[in-house]
Scaffold this active site. Structure first.
Site, PDB file in Angstrom:
ATOM      1  N   ASP A  34     -12.980  31.645 -24.202  1.00 21.40           N
ATOM      2  CA  ASP A  34     -14.113  31.798 -23.838  1.00 21.40           C
ATOM      3  C   ASP A  34     -15.152  31.065 -23.527  1.00 21.40           C
ATOM      4  O   ASP A  34     -16.361  31.274 -23.210  1.00 21.40           O
ATOM      5  CB  ASP A  34     -14.813  33.265 -25.034  1.00 21.40           C
ATOM      6  CG  ASP A  34     -15.139  32.262 -26.200  1.00 21.40           C
ATOM      7  OD1 ASP A  34     -14.845  31.052 -26.131  1.00 21.40           O
ATOM      8  OD2 ASP A  34     -15.444  32.833 -27.023  1.00 21.40           O
ATOM      9  N   GLU A  36     -16.393  28.562 -25.145  1.00 22.78           N
ATOM     10  CA  GLU A  36     -16.966  27.972 -26.077  1.00 22.78           C
ATOM     11  C   GLU A  36     -16.376  26.807 -26.386  1.00 22.78           C
ATOM     12  O   GLU A  36     -15.332  26.397 -26.521  1.00 22.78           O
ATOM     13  CB  GLU A  36     -17.258  28.912 -27.377  1.00 22.78           C
ATOM     14  CG  GLU A  36     -18.328  29.931 -27.198  1.00 22.78           C
ATOM     15  CD  GLU A  36     -18.492  30.873 -28.242  1.00 22.78           C
ATOM     16  OE1 GLU A  36     -17.880  30.680 -29.173  1.00 22.78           O
ATOM     17  OE2 GLU A  36     -19.404  31.875 -28.183  1.00 22.78           O
ATOM     18  N   ARG A  91     -37.839  16.035 -16.467  1.00 20.49           N
ATOM     19  CA  ARG A  91     -39.007  16.192 -15.361  1.00 20.49           C
ATOM     20  C   ARG A  91     -39.806  17.292 -15.430  1.00 20.49           C
ATOM     21  O   ARG A  91     -41.054  17.464 -14.959  1.00 20.49           O
ATOM     22  CB  ARG A  91     -38.318  16.236 -13.756  1.00 20.49           C
ATOM     23  CG  ARG A  91     -37.870  14.829 -13.346  1.00 20.49           C
ATOM     24  CD  ARG A  91     -36.964  15.014 -12.274  1.00 20.49           C
ATOM     25  NE  ARG A  91     -35.734  15.846 -12.451  1.00 20.49           N
ATOM     26  CZ  ARG A  91     -34.927  15.972 -11.339  1.00 20.49           C
ATOM     27  NH1 ARG A  91     -35.264  15.758 -10.328  1.00 20.49           N
ATOM     28  NH2 ARG A  91     -33.845  16.541 -11.795  1.00 20.49           N
ATOM     29  N   ASP A 161     -42.358   5.494  -4.392  1.00 20.50           N
ATOM     30  CA  ASP A 161     -43.659   5.946  -4.621  1.00 20.50           C
ATOM     31  C   ASP A 161     -44.450   4.852  -5.556  1.00 20.50           C
ATOM     32  O   ASP A 161     -43.812   4.010  -6.025  1.00 20.50           O
ATOM     33  CB  ASP A 161     -43.924   7.216  -5.280  1.00 20.50           C
ATOM     34  CG  ASP A 161     -43.294   7.633  -6.540  1.00 20.50           C
ATOM     35  OD1 ASP A 161     -43.674   6.650  -7.433  1.00 20.50           O
ATOM     36  OD2 ASP A 161     -42.438   8.234  -6.718  1.00 20.50           O
ATOM     37  N   LYS A 184     -45.585   8.434  -1.236  1.00 17.65           N
ATOM     38  CA  LYS A 184     -44.776   9.913  -1.284  1.00 17.65           C
ATOM     39  C   LYS A 184     -45.549  10.777  -1.693  1.00 17.65           C
ATOM     40  O   LYS A 184     -46.344  10.814  -2.492  1.00 17.65           O
ATOM     41  CB  LYS A 184     -43.456   9.509  -2.164  1.00 17.65           C
ATOM     42  CG  LYS A 184     -42.822  11.073  -2.723  1.00 17.65           C
ATOM     43  CD  LYS A 184     -41.762  10.733  -3.396  1.00 17.65           C
ATOM     44  CE  LYS A 184     -41.438  11.652  -4.629  1.00 17.65           C
ATOM     45  NZ  LYS A 184     -40.339  11.338  -5.377  1.00 17.65           N
ATOM     46  N   ASP A 210     -34.835   4.072  -7.519  1.00 21.75           N
ATOM     47  CA  ASP A 210     -35.755   5.075  -8.164  1.00 21.75           C
ATOM     48  C   ASP A 210     -35.067   5.358  -9.385  1.00 21.75           C
ATOM     49  O   ASP A 210     -33.992   4.917  -9.656  1.00 21.75           O
ATOM     50  CB  ASP A 210     -35.665   6.269  -7.133  1.00 21.75           C
ATOM     51  CG  ASP A 210     -36.773   7.247  -7.379  1.00 21.75           C
ATOM     52  OD1 ASP A 210     -37.737   7.048  -8.421  1.00 21.75           O
ATOM     53  OD2 ASP A 210     -37.039   8.286  -6.647  1.00 21.75           O
ATOM     54  N   SER A 214     -31.943  13.336  -7.030  1.00 21.78           N
ATOM     55  CA  SER A 214     -31.447  14.538  -7.448  1.00 21.78           C
ATOM     56  C   SER A 214     -31.023  15.158  -6.065  1.00 21.78           C
ATOM     57  O   SER A 214     -29.910  15.223  -5.602  1.00 21.78           O
ATOM     58  CB  SER A 214     -32.560  15.472  -8.104  1.00 21.78           C
ATOM     59  OG  SER A 214     -32.281  16.731  -8.380  1.00 21.78           O
ATOM     60  N   THR A 218     -36.230  12.624  -1.606  1.00 22.53           N
ATOM     61  CA  THR A 218     -36.996  11.330  -1.534  1.00 22.53           C
ATOM     62  C   THR A 218     -36.343  10.260  -0.821  1.00 22.53           C
ATOM     63  O   THR A 218     -37.089   9.663   0.006  1.00 22.53           O
ATOM     64  CB  THR A 218     -37.054  10.956  -2.993  1.00 22.53           C
ATOM     65  OG1 THR A 218     -37.867  12.074  -3.805  1.00 22.53           O
ATOM     66  CG2 THR A 218     -38.205  10.114  -3.100  1.00 22.53           C
TER      67      THR A 218
END
Ligand code: R5P
Length: 283
Positions: A34, A36, A91, A161, A184, A210, A214, A218
Site C-alpha cells: 500500500d 507505506e 519558504r 535579488d 527582482k 541562488d 524551483s 527567477t
C-alpha cells in the site's frame, strides 16, 4: 557514532561517513504494497550517537525521516543528530495571509521530537533554524559552489535579488571576480519580474547563484536580462535544485549555458557535493 542515510540522501550519508571515517549503518528500506514505508537499522546502534541524513523533500521523505528517527530512538541511540541537506517547506516561513500555517515551523517542531541536534544547509531564511525545539545550526554550500565555478573562468557573479548579495559576495572572493545583484519582484508563486538593470555583462562569463531553483522562473528571467546585456556565457547555480515542472526547459530556452546544483536534492545537475560543508558541524 553511526551515520544513517535515508533514501533521499544516501549518497551524502556515504560521503559523510567516509569523510568522518565512521561507519555507515546498514539499513533495509522498502515499501509495503500500500506504499507505506518500512525501515530497519541492521547495526546495533544502542548507546551510539546516530547521525541520520535525510532531505525533507518531496513529502514522502518527511515520513521516512520521522520513521528513521523513531527507529534510532527505539534502538537505544544515546544521541540523535539529524542532518537535513534540504529543508523542504522553508519558504512558508511566515503567515503571509490570515489562516495560513507557518509550515517551516510545523515541520521543525515535529522533527525536534526525536532529535538532540539538527544541521541544515542554506535554509531559505536563517531565522528558520530557531523554529526547531532542539539545538539547530546551519551551514552554507556557497564555498563549495564557488570552488566549482572558479574552474569556469567566471568574470562576474550575480545574486538574483539584493537579499542574496552576501552569498555572492563571499563567492566572488573565492573566485576572484566581480559581484552584483538583479532587481527582482515576485508577483506570485509562478511569476517574477526582473527589472532591467544596467549590468556590465558584455562578452562576460556570468554566474547567477541562488539558494533554490524551483520553477526556474527567477533564473530564466535573469538569464534573459544578461543575454540582452551581451553576456557571453551564463551559468546558473544553486544549493537546492528542485527543478519543478518544466524548469529545465525554461532555463535552456532562456539561453542558459550550464546548470549547477549541489546534491542536497539528488538530480542530474548535482555537480557539487555538500558533505564537506556538513561534516565540520557533526564533529
Ligand atoms: C526566493 O526567495 C528564493 O531565493 C528563490 O529565488 C526562489 O525560490 C526561486 O524560485 P523559482 O525557481 O520558482 O523562481
Amino acid at each position: 557514532m553511526y551515520i544513517i542515510g535515508g533514501t533521499a540522501s544516501d549518497k551524502i550519508a556515504k560521503d559523510i561517513s567516509i569523510r568522518l571515517d565512521v561507519p555507515l549503518a546498514e539499513t533495509i528500506s522498502k515499501r509495503f504494497p500500500d506504499d507505506e514505508f518500512y525501515v530497519r537499522i541492521n547495526d546495533d546502534i544502542s548507546g551510539e550517537h546516530a547521525v541520520i541524513v535525510q532531505t525533507t523533500y518531496p513529502d514522502h521523505n518527511i515520513i521516512e525521516l520521522f520513521i528513521l528517527q523513531n527507529a534510532a530512538k527505539e534502538a537505544g541511540a544515546k544521541k540523535i543528530t539529524i542532518v537535513i541537506p534540504y529543508f523542504g517547506y522553508a519558504r512558508q516561513d511566515t503567515k503571509f495571509k490570515d489562516g495560513e500555517p507557518i509550515s517551516a515551523k510545523a515541520l521543525a517542531e515535529l522533527i525536534s521530537i526525536n532529535a538532540d541536534k539538527v544541521i541544515t544547509v542554506d535554509p531559505h531564511k536563517e531565522y528558520i533554524i530557531d523554529f526547531f525545539k532542539t539545538s539547530a545550526v546551519s551551514c552554507s554550500a556557497i564555498s563549495e559552489i564557488a570552488k566549482y565555478l572558479k574552474e569556469k573562468d567566471i568574470d562576474m557573479i550575480l545574486a538574483p535579488d539584493k537579499g542574496a548579495i552576501n552569498r555572492v559576495k563571499k563567492a566572488s572572493r573565492i573566485i576572484g571576480c566581480d559581484f552584483d545583484y538583479m532587481e527582482k519582484t515576485r508577483i506570485n508563486g509562478e511569476t517574477i519580474e526582473i527589472k532591467p538593470k544596467k549590468l556590465n555583462a558584455k562578452n562576460k562569463n556570468v554566474a547567477i547563484v541562488d539558494d533554490i531553483i524551483s520553477t526556474g522562473g527567477t533564473m530564466a528571467k535573469s538569464i534573459q536580462e544578461l543575454k540582452k546585456n551581451g553576456a557571453k556565457n551564463v551559468f546558473v547555480a544553486c544549493t537546492h535544485g528542485l527543478f519543478a515542472g518544466d524548469a529545465i526547459k525554461k532555463l535552456n530556452s532562456a539561453g542558459c549555458d550550464e546548470i549547477i546544483s549541489t546534491d542536497s536534492v539528488q538530480n542530474k545537475f548535482s555537480k557539487v557535493k555538500i558533505a564537506p560543508c556538513i561534516t565540520p558541524l557533526i564533529k
